[in-house]
Design a protein around this motif. Structure first.
Motif, PDB file in Angstrom:
ATOM      1  N   THR A 197      -0.072   8.764  33.663  1.00  8.70           N
ATOM      2  CA  THR A 197      -0.757   9.931  33.684  1.00  8.70           C
ATOM      3  C   THR A 197       0.243  10.641  34.498  1.00  8.70           C
ATOM      4  O   THR A 197       1.306  10.371  34.911  1.00  8.70           O
ATOM      5  CB  THR A 197      -2.182   9.840  34.525  1.00  8.70           C
ATOM      6  OG1 THR A 197      -2.014   9.710  35.872  1.00  8.70           O
ATOM      7  CG2 THR A 197      -3.112   8.881  33.704  1.00  8.70           C
ATOM      8  N   LEU A 198      -0.059  12.076  34.794  1.00  7.90           N
ATOM      9  CA  LEU A 198       0.911  13.005  35.607  1.00  7.90           C
ATOM     10  C   LEU A 198       0.991  12.497  36.995  1.00  7.90           C
ATOM     11  O   LEU A 198       1.873  12.663  37.624  1.00  7.90           O
ATOM     12  CB  LEU A 198       0.480  14.379  35.448  1.00  7.90           C
ATOM     13  CG  LEU A 198       0.448  15.008  34.108  1.00  7.90           C
ATOM     14  CD1 LEU A 198      -0.171  16.293  34.419  1.00  7.90           C
ATOM     15  CD2 LEU A 198       1.922  15.045  33.790  1.00  7.90           C
ATOM     16  N   LEU A 199      -0.109  11.773  37.514  1.00  9.24           N
ATOM     17  CA  LEU A 199       0.368  11.239  38.858  1.00  9.24           C
ATOM     18  C   LEU A 199       1.061  10.011  38.928  1.00  9.24           C
ATOM     19  O   LEU A 199       1.401   9.630  40.251  1.00  9.24           O
ATOM     20  CB  LEU A 199      -1.308  10.924  39.366  1.00  9.24           C
ATOM     21  CG  LEU A 199      -2.275  12.135  39.748  1.00  9.24           C
ATOM     22  CD1 LEU A 199      -3.518  11.476  40.503  1.00  9.24           C
ATOM     23  CD2 LEU A 199      -1.572  13.112  40.638  1.00  9.24           C
ATOM     24  N   GLN A 200       1.473   9.416  37.994  1.00  7.16           N
ATOM     25  CA  GLN A 200       2.259   7.948  38.060  1.00  7.16           C
ATOM     26  C   GLN A 200       3.554   8.381  37.814  1.00  7.16           C
ATOM     27  O   GLN A 200       3.889   9.301  37.121  1.00  7.16           O
ATOM     28  CB  GLN A 200       1.703   7.165  37.072  1.00  7.16           C
ATOM     29  CG  GLN A 200       0.255   6.542  37.583  1.00  7.16           C
ATOM     30  CD  GLN A 200      -0.864   6.205  36.575  1.00  7.16           C
ATOM     31  OE1 GLN A 200      -0.247   5.563  35.694  1.00  7.16           O
ATOM     32  NE2 GLN A 200      -2.054   6.519  36.799  1.00  7.16           N
TER      33      GLN A 200
ATOM     34  N   VAL B 132      -0.682  18.379  42.084  1.00  4.48           N
ATOM     35  CA  VAL B 132      -0.211  17.168  41.568  1.00  4.48           C
ATOM     36  C   VAL B 132       0.555  16.408  42.289  1.00  4.48           C
ATOM     37  O   VAL B 132       0.446  15.086  42.796  1.00  4.48           O
ATOM     38  CB  VAL B 132       0.377  17.376  40.220  1.00  4.48           C
ATOM     39  CG1 VAL B 132       0.896  15.986  39.675  1.00  4.48           C
ATOM     40  CG2 VAL B 132      -0.747  17.781  39.140  1.00  4.48           C
TER      41      VAL B 132
ATOM     42  N   VAL C  81      -0.955  23.958  40.158  1.00  5.72           N
ATOM     43  CA  VAL C  81      -0.795  22.900  39.319  1.00  5.72           C
ATOM     44  C   VAL C  81       0.009  21.761  40.074  1.00  5.72           C
ATOM     45  O   VAL C  81      -0.272  20.721  40.362  1.00  5.72           O
ATOM     46  CB  VAL C  81      -0.729  23.084  37.988  1.00  5.72           C
ATOM     47  CG1 VAL C  81      -0.579  21.765  37.362  1.00  5.72           C
ATOM     48  CG2 VAL C  81      -1.958  23.655  37.304  1.00  5.72           C
TER      49      VAL C  81
ATOM     50  N   PHE D 283      -1.105  14.947  45.486  1.00  4.79           N
ATOM     51  CA  PHE D 283      -2.066  13.719  45.214  1.00  4.79           C
ATOM     52  C   PHE D 283      -1.313  12.621  44.929  1.00  4.79           C
ATOM     53  O   PHE D 283      -1.342  11.272  44.983  1.00  4.79           O
ATOM     54  CB  PHE D 283      -3.213  14.008  44.282  1.00  4.79           C
ATOM     55  CG  PHE D 283      -4.382  14.684  44.852  1.00  4.79           C
ATOM     56  CD1 PHE D 283      -5.553  13.918  45.509  1.00  4.79           C
ATOM     57  CD2 PHE D 283      -4.411  16.189  45.136  1.00  4.79           C
ATOM     58  CE1 PHE D 283      -6.560  14.624  45.925  1.00  4.79           C
ATOM     59  CE2 PHE D 283      -5.416  16.844  45.752  1.00  4.79           C
ATOM     60  CZ  PHE D 283      -6.653  15.898  46.199  1.00  4.79           C
TER      61      PHE D 283
ATOM     62  N   GLN E 248      -1.752   3.122  30.797  1.00  3.61           N
ATOM     63  CA  GLN E 248      -1.332   4.391  30.355  1.00  3.61           C
ATOM     64  C   GLN E 248      -0.927   5.284  31.276  1.00  3.61           C
ATOM     65  O   GLN E 248      -1.537   5.430  32.153  1.00  3.61           O
ATOM     66  CB  GLN E 248      -2.666   5.035  29.593  1.00  3.61           C
ATOM     67  CG  GLN E 248      -2.157   6.662  28.986  1.00  3.61           C
ATOM     68  CD  GLN E 248      -3.532   7.409  28.690  1.00  3.61           C
ATOM     69  OE1 GLN E 248      -4.478   6.568  28.557  1.00  3.61           O
ATOM     70  NE2 GLN E 248      -3.406   8.682  28.497  1.00  3.61           N
TER      71      GLN E 248
ATOM     72  N   LEU F 227       6.727  14.078  27.425  1.00  7.78           N
ATOM     73  CA  LEU F 227       6.411  15.204  28.347  1.00  7.78           C
ATOM     74  C   LEU F 227       7.212  16.585  28.276  1.00  7.78           C
ATOM     75  O   LEU F 227       6.554  17.657  28.005  1.00  7.78           O
ATOM     76  CB  LEU F 227       6.171  14.942  29.802  1.00  7.78           C
ATOM     77  CG  LEU F 227       4.920  14.392  30.296  1.00  7.78           C
ATOM     78  CD1 LEU F 227       5.123  14.192  31.844  1.00  7.78           C
ATOM     79  CD2 LEU F 227       3.740  15.046  29.747  1.00  7.78           C
TER      80      LEU F 227
END
Lengths: 207, 124
Positions: free
Chosen positions: B121-124, B100, B96, B103, B119, B51
């Motif tokens: 994601t940005l939430l994890q 994020v 943003v 949530f 996979q 990232l």
């Protein structure tokens, strides 16, 4: 006793048509501020995409890694950057008053924009054919809306270019036409900026 | 802002464009996105490193566009565009970032996630 006017009472804050005001600078700054607010619209869509990009929100449907192809996305990136460069080079020809150079630049930009949209709509049509339409899941809704919002901007950009082609031929390079051409250059460059964000956020991180 | 010009083609915003600058903008953005693509296809770093790398390349591409395409700088004709962009940038990040973050917090505390996530994601 004679009435005395307050100091500065006769002063005017703004003179319409004053030669010191630049119509072109005022118009481009105003349009730039509009584009920043348009960028905030995309920011909201990116935020929604980040929230909905989870397997749970895919609701059993496809996730990002199953519907995006970063290599195809790279070619789309090259095409949209080519379109922006073509228009921008056209405006360089405008500096010396070459209408033909600008017209060719705009035509090249339109052609490449159509190729770009062809890639995008082809992908969306394939998704829809496989039952992965906009209402299939929360994730797909976010994906479709983000891609379509950008595509709608591109379509309006093409329409704007067609209008400007007619104005260049009919009116030449007067102050209003030049201001509109400069605003369109910013608008078109903005589409490439948004696409770079879409490509990195959706096509790369999603893959 | 620049003053009035009798010939619109001599206006500073018309004069600022240049062939070399636009071609440099095309090449630099394409090269940076190509580098990000190579990093993505290799997929051999931890997710956070990946990232950071791709985000850094994207940031460079955006700066390159701001300078080479939009021609933003601190000259008299461009200063207010540059200032407006600098003042709007925090709004992008806050919109943003806070969404994020909120949530992610909600996700960890109230939502039961299936164990089949392959996979990140940005939430994890």
């Amino acid at each position: 006793m004679a009435e005395q006017a307050a100091p500065g009472a006769q002063a005017r804050l703004f003179y319409p048509g004053y030669a010191g005001h630049s119509q072109i600078s005022g118009r481009t700054l105003g349009f730039w501020l509009y584009m920043l607010s348009d960028a905030l619209l995309f920011t909201a869509l990116f935020a929604a995409y980040a929230v909905l990009d989870t397997p749970m929100n895919a609701a059993g449907g496809p996730v990002a890694s199953q519907i995006v192809n970063p290599i195809e996305g790279f070619w789309q990136t090259v095409v949209i950057l080519g379109s922006v460069t073509s228009y921008s080079l056209g405006t360089v020809a405008m500096k010396s008053g070459h209408r033909a150079g600008l017209v060719w630049g705009i035509l090249g930009a339109i052609l490449l924009a159509i190729v770009f949209l062809g890639f995008g709509f082809g992908d969306l049509a394939a998704l829809a054919a496989h039952g992965a339409g906009i209402s299939r899941s929360g994730y797909l809704s976010a994906y479709w809306v983000l891609i379509l919002t950008h595509a709608v901007h591109m379509v309006f950009g093409i329409l704007w270019m067609l209008v400007m082609l007619a104005q260049i031929v009919r009116l030449g390079f007067n102050e209003m036409v030049v201001a509109r051409l400069l605003n369109l250059r910013m608008f078109w460059q903005f589409q490439a900026t948004v696409w770079v964000c879409v490509y990195v956020y959706v096509y790369m991180i999603g893959a | 802002m620049a003053g009035a010009h009798s010939d619109p083609l001599t206006h500073p915003e018309v004069a600022q464009g240049g062939v070399l600058r636009y071609i440099a903008g095309f090449i630099s953005t394409t090269a940076l996105m190509g580098a990000a693509l190579v990093v993505t296809l290799r997929h051999d770093q931890p997710y956070e490193t990946y990232l950071g790398l791709v985000g850094g390349l994207a940031l460079l591409a955006l700066v390159s566009q701001a300078v080479l395409y939009y021609g933003l700088d601190i000259s008299r004709s461009q200063i207010w565009k540059s200032v407006a962009l600098m003042l709007t940038m925090p709004l992008f990040i806050i919109t943003v970032g806070l969404t994020v973050w909120m949530f992610q917090s909600l996700d960890q505390r109230t939502m039961l996630m299936p164990q089949t996530m392959e996979q990140p994601t940005l939430l994890q």
